[in-house]
Each structure stands twice: as C-alpha cells, then as structure tokens.
Write an enzyme that holds these catalytic residues in place. Structure first.
Site, PDB file in Angstrom:
ATOM      1  N   SER A   6       0.836  -1.209   0.000  1.00 22.70           N
ATOM      2  CA  SER A   6       0.000   0.000   0.000  1.00 22.70           C
ATOM      3  C   SER A   6       0.864   1.249   0.000  1.00 22.70           C
ATOM      4  CB  SER A   6      -0.901   0.009   1.231  1.00 22.70           C
ATOM      5  OG  SER A   6      -1.446   1.308   1.391  1.00 22.70           O
ATOM      6  N   HIS A  31      -1.172  -1.252  -4.300  1.00 21.13           N
ATOM      7  CA  HIS A  31      -2.455  -0.902  -3.678  1.00 21.13           C
ATOM      8  C   HIS A  31      -2.505   0.610  -3.449  1.00 21.13           C
ATOM      9  CE1 HIS A  31      -5.953  -1.933  -1.111  1.00 21.13           C
ATOM     10  NE2 HIS A  31      -5.542  -0.944  -0.331  1.00 21.13           N
ATOM     11  N   ASP A  33      -4.760   3.806  -1.993  1.00 18.72           N
ATOM     12  CA  ASP A  33      -5.845   4.132  -1.060  1.00 18.72           C
ATOM     13  C   ASP A  33      -6.354   5.546  -1.276  1.00 18.72           C
ATOM     14  OD1 ASP A  33      -6.016   1.763   0.746  1.00 18.72           O
ATOM     15  OD2 ASP A  33      -3.894   2.232   1.033  1.00 18.72           O
ATOM     16  N   MET A  35      -9.035   8.388  -0.253  1.00 21.05           N
ATOM     17  CA  MET A  35      -9.937   8.743   0.865  1.00 21.05           C
ATOM     18  C   MET A  35     -10.531  10.125   0.608  1.00 21.05           C
ATOM     19  SD  MET A  35      -7.505   7.668   4.027  1.00 21.05           S
ATOM     20  CE  MET A  35      -6.502   6.191   3.975  1.00 21.05           C
ATOM     21  N   HIS A  64      -8.212   1.134  -4.157  1.00 18.47           N
ATOM     22  CA  HIS A  64      -9.145   0.962  -3.030  1.00 18.47           C
ATOM     23  C   HIS A  64      -9.788   2.317  -2.746  1.00 18.47           C
ATOM     24  CE1 HIS A  64      -9.479   0.032   1.587  1.00 18.47           C
ATOM     25  NE2 HIS A  64     -10.670   0.123   1.002  1.00 18.47           N
ATOM     26  N   MET A  66     -11.996   4.563  -0.713  1.00 23.04           N
ATOM     27  CA  MET A  66     -12.681   4.770   0.579  1.00 23.04           C
ATOM     28  C   MET A  66     -13.431   6.095   0.468  1.00 23.04           C
ATOM     29  SD  MET A  66      -9.627   3.479   3.016  1.00 23.04           S
ATOM     30  CE  MET A  66      -8.482   3.556   1.664  1.00 23.04           C
ATOM     31  N   MET A 135     -11.507  -5.666   5.340  1.00 23.68           N
ATOM     32  CA  MET A 135     -10.712  -4.702   6.116  1.00 23.68           C
ATOM     33  C   MET A 135     -10.407  -5.324   7.470  1.00 23.68           C
ATOM     34  SD  MET A 135     -10.085  -2.168   4.188  1.00 23.68           S
ATOM     35  CE  MET A 135      -9.087  -1.382   5.434  1.00 23.68           C
ATOM     36  N   GLY A 142      -3.025   4.225   8.128  1.00 25.66           N
ATOM     37  CA  GLY A 142      -2.061   3.129   8.149  1.00 25.66           C
ATOM     38  C   GLY A 142      -1.584   2.892   9.572  1.00 25.66           C
ATOM     39  N   GLY A 143      -0.880   1.798   9.758  1.00 27.07           N
ATOM     40  CA  GLY A 143      -0.208   1.553  11.040  1.00 27.07           C
ATOM     41  C   GLY A 143      -1.101   1.199  12.216  1.00 27.07           C
ATOM     42  N   ASP A 173      -6.558  -6.173   4.332  1.00 29.44           N
ATOM     43  CA  ASP A 173      -5.913  -4.858   4.344  1.00 29.44           C
ATOM     44  C   ASP A 173      -5.956  -4.277   5.757  1.00 29.44           C
ATOM     45  OD1 ASP A 173      -5.002  -2.323   3.720  1.00 29.44           O
ATOM     46  OD2 ASP A 173      -6.733  -1.770   2.495  1.00 29.44           O
ATOM     47  N   GLY A 174      -4.763  -4.063   6.315  1.00 30.97           N
ATOM     48  CA  GLY A 174      -4.658  -3.405   7.615  1.00 30.97           C
ATOM     49  C   GLY A 174      -3.989  -4.278   8.652  1.00 30.97           C
ATOM     50  N   GLY A 175      -2.894  -3.778   9.212  1.00 32.63           N
ATOM     51  CA  GLY A 175      -2.208  -4.499  10.284  1.00 32.63           C
ATOM     52  C   GLY A 175      -1.548  -5.793   9.825  1.00 32.63           C
ATOM     53  N   SER A 196       2.699  -0.160   6.243  1.00 30.33           N
ATOM     54  CA  SER A 196       3.845   0.148   7.095  1.00 30.33           C
ATOM     55  C   SER A 196       4.835  -1.012   7.216  1.00 30.33           C
ATOM     56  CB  SER A 196       3.374   0.611   8.477  1.00 30.33           C
ATOM     57  OG  SER A 196       2.318  -0.181   8.929  1.00 30.33           O
TER      58      SER A 196
HETATM   59  C1  DX5 Z   1      -6.181   1.857   5.505  1.00 26.82           C
HETATM   60  C2  DX5 Z   1      -5.747   1.474   4.123  1.00 26.82           C
HETATM   61  C3  DX5 Z   1      -4.629   0.522   4.096  1.00 26.82           C
HETATM   62  C4  DX5 Z   1      -3.362   0.970   4.792  1.00 26.82           C
HETATM   63  C5  DX5 Z   1      -2.832  -0.234   5.526  1.00 26.82           C
HETATM   64  O1  DX5 Z   1      -7.395   2.479   5.463  1.00 26.82           O
HETATM   65  O2  DX5 Z   1      -6.826   0.901   3.400  1.00 26.82           O
HETATM   66  O3  DX5 Z   1      -4.342   0.076   2.776  1.00 26.82           O
HETATM   67  O4  DX5 Z   1      -2.371   1.478   3.943  1.00 26.82           O
HETATM   68  O5  DX5 Z   1      -1.790   0.154   6.325  1.00 26.82           O
HETATM   69  P1  DX5 Z   1      -1.003  -0.839   7.275  1.00 26.82           P
HETATM   70  O6  DX5 Z   1      -0.529  -1.979   6.410  1.00 26.82           O
HETATM   71  O7  DX5 Z   1       0.118   0.019   7.795  1.00 26.82           O
HETATM   72  O8  DX5 Z   1      -1.955  -1.263   8.344  1.00 26.82           O
HETATM   73 ZN    ZN Z   2      -6.376  -0.078   1.406  1.00 26.98          ZN
END
Ligand code: DX5
Ligand code: ZN
Length: 214
Positions: A6, A31, A33, A35, A64, A66, A135, A142-143, A173-175, A196
């Site tokens: 991402s 990827h 993102d 927003m 993606h 959002m 999700m 992120g993070g 996606d996420g963590g 991250s």
């Molecule tokens: C969050 C995004 C993710 C984000 C994930 O809303 O959709 O793609 O970059 O970040 P990490 O991998 O750091 O959790």
């Molecule tokens: Zn994403």
C-alpha cells in the site's frame, strides 16, 4: 500468495523512489488508497497523484476507494489503466449495478467490507465479484492494530466461496505484518495488502519476499 503493497505508507515527498522499488520487487500489484474525508475520517490523495503514479508504476494497480458514491469515478479509475477497482459495500446503494459497470469498463471488480459488516451480506453478490477485500482495521489510517475477529471472517468467506463456486479472491488490508500474515495465509487469504510493514522497513523488498513466500 499475492502481495499488494500500500502506497499510503510510502514517502510522499519522494514517490518515484518507492515506485521504482515496487517495480523492482516481487510485488504482484500496487495498492492505492483513495480517501475523501467523508466515508473515512482522513484524506489521502486523488486523481492527479494517481495519474502520476500510474505513469511510472509497472505493476497492476489495485485501487481501493474509501469514498462515498464510488460509482461516479469508474471512468477516471479506468483511465488510469487500473487492474482492480475496490468499492466499499457500505458506500454502494446499488452494488450489483456498480460491479457490472466496473466490468463494462474492462476492470476487475472487488467489494470491500468494513470490520463491522458481516460476510453473510455477500451471499447474493459473491458470484459476481472478482475479489472481496476484508478490512482488518477500520479504514482511514495506516499503522493500526490488526482486528483479531478478521480471521473468522476470512474463514467464513472461504467457506462461502467454496460452497457457491465463486471465483473471488480474498484480500485483506490493515495491520498485516510478520506475525499476522502467516495466520491470515492459514485462514485462506489470497492477497495481502501491507503498508507500514513494507515501507517502514530498511529492506522493503525483503519484506515483500517474506509475504510472497507464505
Ligand atoms: C487503511 C488502508 C490501508 C493501509 C494499511 O485504510 O486501506 O491500505 O495502507 O496500512 P497498514 O498496512 O500500515 O496497516
Ligand atoms: Zn487499502
């Protein structure tokens, strides 16, 4: 395992360097993102930045969105040459129509579920989508820490895909990191998004390899 790093966690003051790293790496997709500050409580980047990224990135783009009313932007995502367009279940009033329009525009279509949205709501759309993005954090940043219940959702989705004969891939996606990724792989995930964990590392290409080998 497919890996989709991402760009949200990249160095926005030096995107070219990070995109070149992605081009050299074993990453399958990139990827992106988007927003809008309405669907999620944050704003990332929009089409002028995506167009510049698309010009330099050699990997298929996994976009993606959002944002509210993502169907308004199908043409603009198509113009990027995107491979996959992810829209949120919670943002689409007429999801079936939106999926059909993404396909008519020549792209693969994915539906994304927020952590609170149950997998069972996909029962009547699962055969029509190319991918489901689960999700594993609340979208917008992120993070964040991985939500444990996501593993049950992945297992439920894998069961639904097998039962219905759907061809959909499962993306998360996420963590995603060295600890959560093997557990996600075991639960039946096909595609790992990682921000991250990849861009925060001294050796990002090695991290991508680690995920790929799961
Ligand atoms: C969050 C995004 C993710 C984000 C994930 O809303 O959709 O793609 O970059 O970040 P990490 O991998 O750091 O959790
Ligand atoms: Zn994403």
């Amino acid at each position: 395992m497919l890996v989709s790093p991402s760009l949200l966690a990249a160095d926005f003051a030096n995107l070219q360097k990070d995109i070149e790293m992605i081009n050299r790496s074993d990453a399958d997709w990139l990827h992106l993102d988007v927003m809008d500050g309405v669907f999620v409580p944050n704003i990332s980047f929009g089409f002028p930045v995506l167009e510049a990224v698309a010009r330099h990135c050699k990997k298929p783009l996994d976009v993606h969105l959002m944002i509210v009313e993502p169907e308004k932007f199908i043409r603009q995502v198509q113009a990027l040459g995107a491979y996959m367009m992810n829209v949120h279940y919670e943002a689409c009033r007429h999801l079936h129509r939106t999926i059909a329009e993404i396909h008519e525009a020549g792209m693969k279509a994915a539906v994304t579920l927020n952590p609170h949205t149950p997998v069972c709501l996909l029962e009547d759309i699962i055969r029509d989508v190319d991918m489901v993005l689960i999700m594993t954090v609340n979208p917008g940043f992120g993070g964040q820490a991985f939500i444990e219940h996501s593993l049950d959702k992945v297992r439920m989705l894998r069961e639904m895909i097998e039962r219905t004969g759907s061809k959909a891939l499962i993306e998360v996606d996420g963590g995603v990191n060295g600890k959560t990724a093997p557990r996600l792989a075991e639960a039946g995930v096909d595609v790992l998004v990682a921000g991250s964990y990849v861009f925060g590392a001294d050796q990002p290409e090695e991290r991508i390899k680690t995920l790929k080998n799961l």
